[in-house]
Design a protein around this motif. Sequence first.
Motif, short mmCIF file in Angstrom:
data_model
loop_
_atom_site.label_atom_id
_atom_site.label_comp_id
_atom_site.label_asym_id
_atom_site.label_seq_id
_atom_site.Cartn_x
_atom_site.Cartn_y
_atom_site.Cartn_z
N GLU A 55 123.21 35.05 -1.73
CA GLU A 55 122.74 34.24 -0.63
C GLU A 55 121.59 33.44 -1.07
O GLU A 55 120.91 32.85 -0.20
CB GLU A 55 122.03 35.14 0.55
CG GLU A 55 123.00 36.04 1.06
CD GLU A 55 123.92 35.44 2.13
OE1 GLU A 55 123.72 34.36 2.54
OE2 GLU A 55 124.90 36.21 2.10
N ARG A 56 121.59 33.36 -2.43
CA ARG A 56 120.24 32.43 -3.05
C ARG A 56 120.44 30.89 -2.32
O ARG A 56 119.58 30.29 -2.10
CB ARG A 56 120.57 32.47 -4.63
CG ARG A 56 119.29 31.54 -5.19
CD ARG A 56 119.40 31.55 -6.57
NE ARG A 56 118.39 30.65 -7.38
CZ ARG A 56 117.14 31.39 -7.77
NH1 ARG A 56 117.56 32.75 -8.26
NH2 ARG A 56 116.37 30.63 -8.23
N VAL A 60 117.82 29.11 -0.24
CA VAL A 60 117.14 27.88 -0.31
C VAL A 60 117.29 26.74 0.59
O VAL A 60 116.34 25.97 0.92
CB VAL A 60 117.49 27.38 -1.86
CG1 VAL A 60 116.86 25.97 -2.01
CG2 VAL A 60 116.82 28.42 -2.96
N GLY A 61 118.43 26.58 1.07
CA GLY A 61 119.04 25.62 2.03
C GLY A 61 118.16 25.77 3.15
O GLY A 61 117.61 25.03 3.85
N ALA A 62 118.11 26.98 3.72
CA ALA A 62 117.49 26.97 4.98
C ALA A 62 115.88 26.82 4.82
O ALA A 62 115.38 26.16 5.82
CB ALA A 62 117.55 28.73 5.28
N LEU A 63 115.37 27.31 3.77
CA LEU A 63 113.85 26.87 3.69
C LEU A 63 113.44 25.35 3.62
O LEU A 63 112.68 24.93 4.11
CB LEU A 63 113.38 27.79 2.42
CG LEU A 63 113.31 29.22 2.38
CD1 LEU A 63 112.74 29.76 1.11
CD2 LEU A 63 112.78 29.74 3.47
N GLY A 67 111.54 23.01 6.08
CA GLY A 67 110.49 22.59 5.54
C GLY A 67 109.41 23.47 5.39
O GLY A 67 108.33 23.26 5.28
N VAL A 68 109.83 24.88 4.95
CA VAL A 68 109.12 25.79 4.54
C VAL A 68 108.65 25.95 3.06
O VAL A 68 109.69 25.70 2.33
CB VAL A 68 110.01 27.43 4.88
CG1 VAL A 68 109.01 28.65 4.64
CG2 VAL A 68 110.20 27.31 6.24
N GLU A 69 107.65 25.67 2.85
CA GLU A 69 107.04 25.76 1.27
C GLU A 69 107.08 27.32 0.74
O GLU A 69 106.88 28.06 1.36
CB GLU A 69 105.76 25.43 1.37
CG GLU A 69 105.60 23.77 1.63
CD GLU A 69 104.31 23.30 1.65
OE1 GLU A 69 103.59 23.82 0.48
OE2 GLU A 69 103.74 22.20 2.13
N TYR A 70 107.55 27.50 -0.55
CA TYR A 70 107.77 28.69 -1.13
C TYR A 70 107.01 28.34 -2.43
O TYR A 70 107.02 27.39 -3.04
CB TYR A 70 108.91 29.20 -1.31
CG TYR A 70 110.13 28.20 -1.92
CD1 TYR A 70 110.26 28.50 -3.15
CD2 TYR A 70 110.69 27.41 -0.81
CE1 TYR A 70 111.33 27.58 -3.72
CE2 TYR A 70 111.73 26.65 -1.64
CZ TYR A 70 111.81 26.59 -2.88
OH TYR A 70 112.70 25.87 -3.45
#
Length: 78
Positions: A55-56, A60-63, A67-70
Amino acid sequence: MRKKELKVVAAFHTTADAMAAEQACAVHGVPGRLIPVPRTLSAGCGIAWCSPIEERERLVGALEADGVEYEQIAEVAV
């Protein structure tokens, strides 16, 4: 003891980012859950999102879509 499996783990700077990631994954249908950050990683808030390794790209696409910063995304045995 449970056998460890390779997972994709996203670590965050803040708890607010971790909670936003949980919401983004729910909206975009990315399976997983919040976990304590594994010892092999370090992160500001101590909370990470854990998903199956396959699901990588969706994670990444969802974040990025929301606009979620990781802080980092890594493959870790958990």
